[in-house]
Motif scaffolding. Structure first.
Motif, PDB file in Angstrom:
ATOM      1  N   VAL A  60       0.871  -1.174   0.000  1.00 42.01           N
ATOM      2  CA  VAL A  60       0.000   0.000   0.000  1.00 42.01           C
ATOM      3  C   VAL A  60       0.913   1.229   0.000  1.00 42.01           C
ATOM      4  N   ASP A  61       0.627   2.161  -0.879  1.00 44.15           N
ATOM      5  CA  ASP A  61       1.388   3.412  -0.908  1.00 44.15           C
ATOM      6  C   ASP A  61       0.808   4.320   0.176  1.00 44.15           C
ATOM      7  N   VAL A 122       2.502   0.492  10.307  1.00 42.18           N
ATOM      8  CA  VAL A 122       3.385  -0.676  10.252  1.00 42.18           C
ATOM      9  C   VAL A 122       3.132  -1.479   8.978  1.00 42.18           C
ATOM     10  N   PRO A 123       4.174  -1.670   8.163  1.00 40.41           N
ATOM     11  CA  PRO A 123       4.007  -2.520   6.984  1.00 40.41           C
ATOM     12  C   PRO A 123       3.931  -3.985   7.399  1.00 40.41           C
ATOM     13  N   LEU A 124       3.310  -4.785   6.576  1.00 39.40           N
ATOM     14  CA  LEU A 124       3.224  -6.206   6.884  1.00 39.40           C
ATOM     15  C   LEU A 124       2.983  -7.011   5.619  1.00 39.40           C
ATOM     16  N   ALA A 125       3.285  -8.300   5.718  1.00 36.74           N
ATOM     17  CA  ALA A 125       3.034  -9.215   4.606  1.00 36.74           C
ATOM     18  C   ALA A 125       1.682  -9.884   4.756  1.00 36.74           C
ATOM     19  N   ALA A 126       1.310 -10.232   6.001  1.00 41.98           N
ATOM     20  CA  ALA A 126       0.043 -10.905   6.267  1.00 41.98           C
ATOM     21  C   ALA A 126      -0.402 -10.589   7.692  1.00 41.98           C
ATOM     22  N   ILE A 158      -0.740   0.856  13.874  1.00 42.05           N
ATOM     23  CA  ILE A 158      -1.757   0.558  12.871  1.00 42.05           C
ATOM     24  C   ILE A 158      -1.068  -0.153  11.714  1.00 42.05           C
ATOM     25  N   GLY A 159      -1.419  -1.415  11.506  1.00 39.18           N
ATOM     26  CA  GLY A 159      -0.894  -2.145  10.360  1.00 39.18           C
ATOM     27  C   GLY A 159      -1.556  -1.638   9.089  1.00 39.18           C
ATOM     28  N   ILE A 160      -0.808  -1.655   8.009  1.00 41.32           N
ATOM     29  CA  ILE A 160      -1.312  -1.182   6.721  1.00 41.32           C
ATOM     30  C   ILE A 160      -1.234  -2.336   5.727  1.00 41.32           C
ATOM     31  N   ALA A 161      -2.377  -2.691   5.146  1.00 42.84           N
ATOM     32  CA  ALA A 161      -2.407  -3.836   4.235  1.00 42.84           C
ATOM     33  C   ALA A 161      -3.644  -3.765   3.346  1.00 42.84           C
ATOM     34  N   PHE A 162      -3.708  -4.691   2.411  1.00 42.89           N
ATOM     35  CA  PHE A 162      -4.917  -4.921   1.629  1.00 42.89           C
ATOM     36  C   PHE A 162      -5.660  -6.090   2.261  1.00 42.89           C
ATOM     37  N   ASP A 163      -6.966  -6.144   2.080  1.00 47.26           N
ATOM     38  CA  ASP A 163      -7.764  -7.248   2.618  1.00 47.26           C
ATOM     39  C   ASP A 163      -7.228  -8.614   2.191  1.00 47.26           C
TER      40      ASP A 163
END
Length: 193
Positions: A60-61, A122-126, A158-163
């Motif tokens: 996510v940008d 916070v970036p994350l993979a899953a 706050i994690g940042i991700a796509f569903d």
């Protein structure tokens, strides 16, 4: 039996493949929508220090979101990789030099002030529905959060991700940091402790 480490590795690989498959133009639109969500959902005190991250690959940008938070009065910082185990958060100042950090990302130059964020994007993979996250495997954020805790600081995370990065369950490991909130295209989700 599969170890927690091996299971995380597979979950990471699968979640990132799903993320990579998302249409790049859709991802841009979603990043803008997430910034709008942040306007309403994320309160900011003037001068509050917020860490974001420079997106790499299909992440996510969060730059539109960071700009919204800056407009609300936040001081922004980005992670800077010091070595194979350590990141610090350096202030992001308009017009200041940026440098390559490796992994396809950039951060503020070493002359930028090191800050301790009170809110971390916070970036994350899953992630799972309990707020457990899988990072990229190097443990940078787990250690950075532990260092902040050693200073007596407990930043809002706050994690940042796509569903599509949500998985049924992330295996628990002692060093894992639980992220109580995740922002996706569906909105800001808060998880129970």
């Amino acid at each position: 039996m599969t170890s927690a480490k091996d299971l995380k590795k597979q979950l990471r690989k699968d979640a990132l493949a799903r993320r990579d498959a998302l249409d790049e133009f859709w991802r841009v639109e979603i990043a803008l929508e997430m910034a709008e969500t942040a306007k309403a959902e994320i309160a900011v005190e003037p001068g509050q220090i917020i860490s974001g991250f420079w997106p790499m690959r299909s992440e996510v940008d969060v730059r539109p979101l960071m700009f919204v938070l800056r407009e609300k009065g936040a001081r922004l910082c980005l992670p800077a990789i010091l070595d194979k185990t350590t990141i610090v958060f350096r202030e992001l100042v308009h017009g200041a030099p940026m440098v390559e950090m490796g992994f396809g990302t950039v951060g503020p130059h070493e002359e930028a002030e090191v800050l301790d964020p009170s809110l971390m994007l916070v970036p994350l993979a899953a992630f799972d529905a309990r707020g457990h996250r899988i990072g990229y495997g190097a443990g940078y954020y787990d250690r950075a959060i532990a260092r902040l805790a050693d200073k007596g600081l407990t930043p809002r995370m706050i994690g940042i991700a796509f569903d599509c990065q949500e998985v049924a369950m992330v295996p628990d490991e002692n060093h894992d940091v639980i992220i109580p909130e995740i922002l996706t295209e569906s909105g800001l989700r808060r998880f129970g402790a």
